[in-house]
Design a protein around this motif. Structure first.
Motif, PDB file in Angstrom:
ATOM      1  N   ARG A  89     -25.054  -3.363  37.222  1.00 34.32           N
ATOM      2  CA  ARG A  89     -24.587  -2.209  36.453  1.00 34.32           C
ATOM      3  C   ARG A  89     -24.761  -0.923  37.254  1.00 34.32           C
ATOM      4  O   ARG A  89     -23.915  -0.024  37.191  1.00 34.32           O
ATOM      5  N   ARG A 149     -15.170   9.653  41.427  1.00 36.95           N
ATOM      6  CA  ARG A 149     -14.818  10.950  40.866  1.00 36.95           C
ATOM      7  C   ARG A 149     -15.246  12.085  41.812  1.00 36.95           C
ATOM      8  O   ARG A 149     -14.509  13.048  42.011  1.00 36.95           O
ATOM      9  N   VAL A 187     -20.410   7.586  30.808  1.00 35.40           N
ATOM     10  CA  VAL A 187     -20.379   8.034  32.198  1.00 35.40           C
ATOM     11  C   VAL A 187     -19.115   8.850  32.458  1.00 35.40           C
ATOM     12  O   VAL A 187     -19.163   9.927  33.077  1.00 35.40           O
ATOM     13  N   GLY A 188     -17.991   8.355  31.961  1.00 32.45           N
ATOM     14  CA  GLY A 188     -16.735   9.072  32.142  1.00 32.45           C
ATOM     15  C   GLY A 188     -16.739  10.425  31.463  1.00 32.45           C
ATOM     16  O   GLY A 188     -16.263  11.429  32.027  1.00 32.45           O
ATOM     17  N   ILE A 208     -18.163   4.536  39.808  1.00 37.01           N
ATOM     18  CA  ILE A 208     -17.455   5.516  38.963  1.00 37.01           C
ATOM     19  C   ILE A 208     -17.777   6.929  39.417  1.00 37.01           C
ATOM     20  O   ILE A 208     -16.884   7.778  39.577  1.00 37.01           O
ATOM     21  N   ALA A 229     -26.549   3.502  41.850  1.00 42.51           N
ATOM     22  CA  ALA A 229     -26.407   4.639  40.927  1.00 42.51           C
ATOM     23  C   ALA A 229     -27.314   5.797  41.300  1.00 42.51           C
ATOM     24  O   ALA A 229     -27.654   6.622  40.467  1.00 42.51           O
ATOM     25  N   ALA A 234     -21.872  -0.565  39.512  1.00 42.25           N
ATOM     26  CA  ALA A 234     -20.658  -0.204  38.772  1.00 42.25           C
ATOM     27  C   ALA A 234     -20.660   1.278  38.402  1.00 42.25           C
ATOM     28  O   ALA A 234     -19.650   1.979  38.550  1.00 42.25           O
ATOM     29  N   ILE A 235     -21.818   1.772  37.921  1.00 36.31           N
ATOM     30  CA  ILE A 235     -21.928   3.187  37.566  1.00 36.31           C
ATOM     31  C   ILE A 235     -21.775   4.055  38.808  1.00 36.31           C
ATOM     32  O   ILE A 235     -21.070   5.080  38.798  1.00 36.31           O
ATOM     33  N   SER A 256     -22.804   3.411  28.948  1.00 34.89           N
ATOM     34  CA  SER A 256     -21.477   2.788  28.934  1.00 34.89           C
ATOM     35  C   SER A 256     -20.526   3.527  29.870  1.00 34.89           C
ATOM     36  O   SER A 256     -20.756   4.681  30.232  1.00 34.89           O
ATOM     37  N   ASP A 257     -19.429   2.868  30.234  1.00 34.19           N
ATOM     38  CA  ASP A 257     -18.401   3.531  31.033  1.00 34.19           C
ATOM     39  C   ASP A 257     -17.872   4.766  30.325  1.00 34.19           C
ATOM     40  O   ASP A 257     -17.563   5.783  30.960  1.00 34.19           O
ATOM     41  N   THR A 258     -17.777   4.683  29.010  1.00 32.11           N
ATOM     42  CA  THR A 258     -17.270   5.819  28.231  1.00 32.11           C
ATOM     43  C   THR A 258     -18.168   7.031  28.378  1.00 32.11           C
ATOM     44  O   THR A 258     -17.694   8.154  28.608  1.00 32.11           O
TER      45      THR A 258
END
Length: 430
Positions: A323, A334, A411-412, A330, A354, A326-327, A407-409
């Motif tokens: 994870r 960006r 983080v986004g 992201i 991360a 993955a974070i 969550s991805d949400t």
């Protein structure tokens, strides 16, 4: 119910000026990667209590473990009446720390204590006094921690004199023009002109500098450092206090290089918000101190041990190393898009798992640090509902320390706020 403004006024009157704070947000409650202030405002937390709650705020498994331990006992002191959770946690850390086995562990309460005891153990084992650390490194606010730390303001100014026989050499920093070869050359120069290597007990290094700016130690540099230590009978201490417990995409940052340390200091993410730190090392090294030479009244708190067991379970069960990667992907994606945009204030983007950072400059051509912009960005982000932390020798680096359970949400959403806040801060400072 007091407001954050009212609490801040009380804080100014009651709390020592030297205890600084990154925000004027007073926390009321927190859950996973979100914090709500006394004023009822919601914030996305990109600081994780400085990499402490890698498993998120109030993880139910950690809360349950702590509640269960509280029903049994809160404190008896391990040096008076030992308990199973300390022993079994030591066994677990011995099995996963990046050291040659057999290994042994001792537990204390803070990162600075872990570093202090690592130095004590190294000196006891080698019979040598000297310690080598690196520019930009941070190892705590105790006297030895400050001596090892490679940044004067605010950590060392006005607090000397510091312990003797501590030497500081250049850390490899590609962005600022210091290569691995130059760093190793500065170490060899120290051995030639200042301190004979036979007087050096240990070299202490962060696999990724935390407070120093999230600069990643090149893996070839760490391997060469290991070889130099072996050549001269010097112990290698890995300070994994900020890099540990899945933050970099592996359990420990040193694992990326394939290097084994002789001693590892760890804290922060170990117990999910409860005060606990550890020193794990080769058994013969850890056994060098005489009985009674190590320990502490609160060392290895049973409540913190219970939390740490739950943390290790959560990291494994929820695959938080994966994870973290993955974070990190992201965030770095960006940040690189921002760097390549029409904004001219991003000098460098870097990260391992991360543990990510963006370095702000006045313009890309000069690469001159932009600490004023960094402070403006943090303030603007707070206003917009995002908690950020800065770091770096020049105070111009934003470090991203998102809880690994976010969550991805979330983080986004946080990165959206970050990008908008950066644009707003640039306009404010211009």
């Amino acid at each position: 119910m007091p407001t954050s403004a009212e609490l801040h006024e009380r804080r100014q009157a009651a709390v020592a000026r030297g205890v600084a704070h990154a925000t004027s947000i007073y926390a009321k409650r927190a859950k996973n990667a979100e914090i709500w202030s006394e004023d009822g405002k919601r914030y996305i937390d990109f600081g994780a209590g400085i990499a402490v709650v890698n498993t998120g705020h109030q993880h139910p498994k950690i809360v349950a473990a702590v509640e269960e331990q509280l029903k049994a006992f809160s404190h008896v002191c391990f040096q008076v009446t030992p308990y199973e959770s300390y022993v079994s946690l030591a066994e677990r850390l011995n099995a996963i720390a990046p050291v040659e086995r057999p290994a042994k562990t001792m537990l204390v309460s803070t990162g600075a204590e872990a570093v202090e005891n690592a130095i004590k153990i190294a000196r006891a084992f080698t019979g040598r006094p000297g310690i080598v650390s690196f520019s930009g490194g941070f190892h705590g606010r105790t006297l030895m921690g400050m001596a090892l730390t490679g940044k004067v303001v605010p950590y060392k100014k006005g607090f000397g004199p510091f312990p003797a026989d501590v030497y500081n050499v250049a850390f490899p920093n590609t962005y600022h023009g210091v290569t691995s070869e130059e760093s190793l050359a500065s170490l060899k120069s120290l051995f030639k002109y200042v301190a004979d290597p036979s007087s050096i007990a240990a070299v202490i290094v962060e696999p990724v500098q935390g407070e120093g700016g999230f600069y990643i130690a090149p893996f070839d540099f760490l391997r060469a450092l290991r070889a130099i230590c072996d050549e001269h009978g010097i112990l290698l201490i890995a300070d994994e206090i900020q890099t540990g417990f899945a933050r970099t995409g592996k359990m420990f940052g040193l694992e990326h290089s394939g290097v084994k340390a002789d001693v590892v200091s760890m804290a922060k993410g170990l117990a999910g918000g409860f005060p606990l730190s550890a020193i794990t090392g080769r058994a013969e090294v850890m056994d060098a101190a005489n009985p009674g030479g190590l320990g502490g009244t609160y060392a290895g708190s049973p409540i913190a041990c219970a939390a740490a067991h739950a943390v290790l379970d959560v990291i494994e069960e929820e695959k938080l190393c994966d994870r973290a990667n993955a974070i990190g992907a992201i965030i770095l994606d960006r940040c690189n898009k921002i760097k390549n945009s029409n904004l001219n204030c991003v000098g460098d983007v870097r990260g391992l798992g991360a543990m990510c950072a963006i370095e702000l400059v006045k313009d890309k051509a000069s690469a001159e640090p932009a600490p004023q912009l960094t402070q403006a960005l943090m303030k603007t982000a707070n206003e917009n509902g995002l908690i950020l932390l800065s770091c770096g020798t020049y105070g111009n680096v934003i470090r991203f320390l998102v809880p690994l359970t976010a969550s991805d949400t979330i983080v986004g959403e946080g990165m959206d706020i970050f990008e908008a806040s950066l644009t707003e801060a640039v306009n404010r400072v211009a």
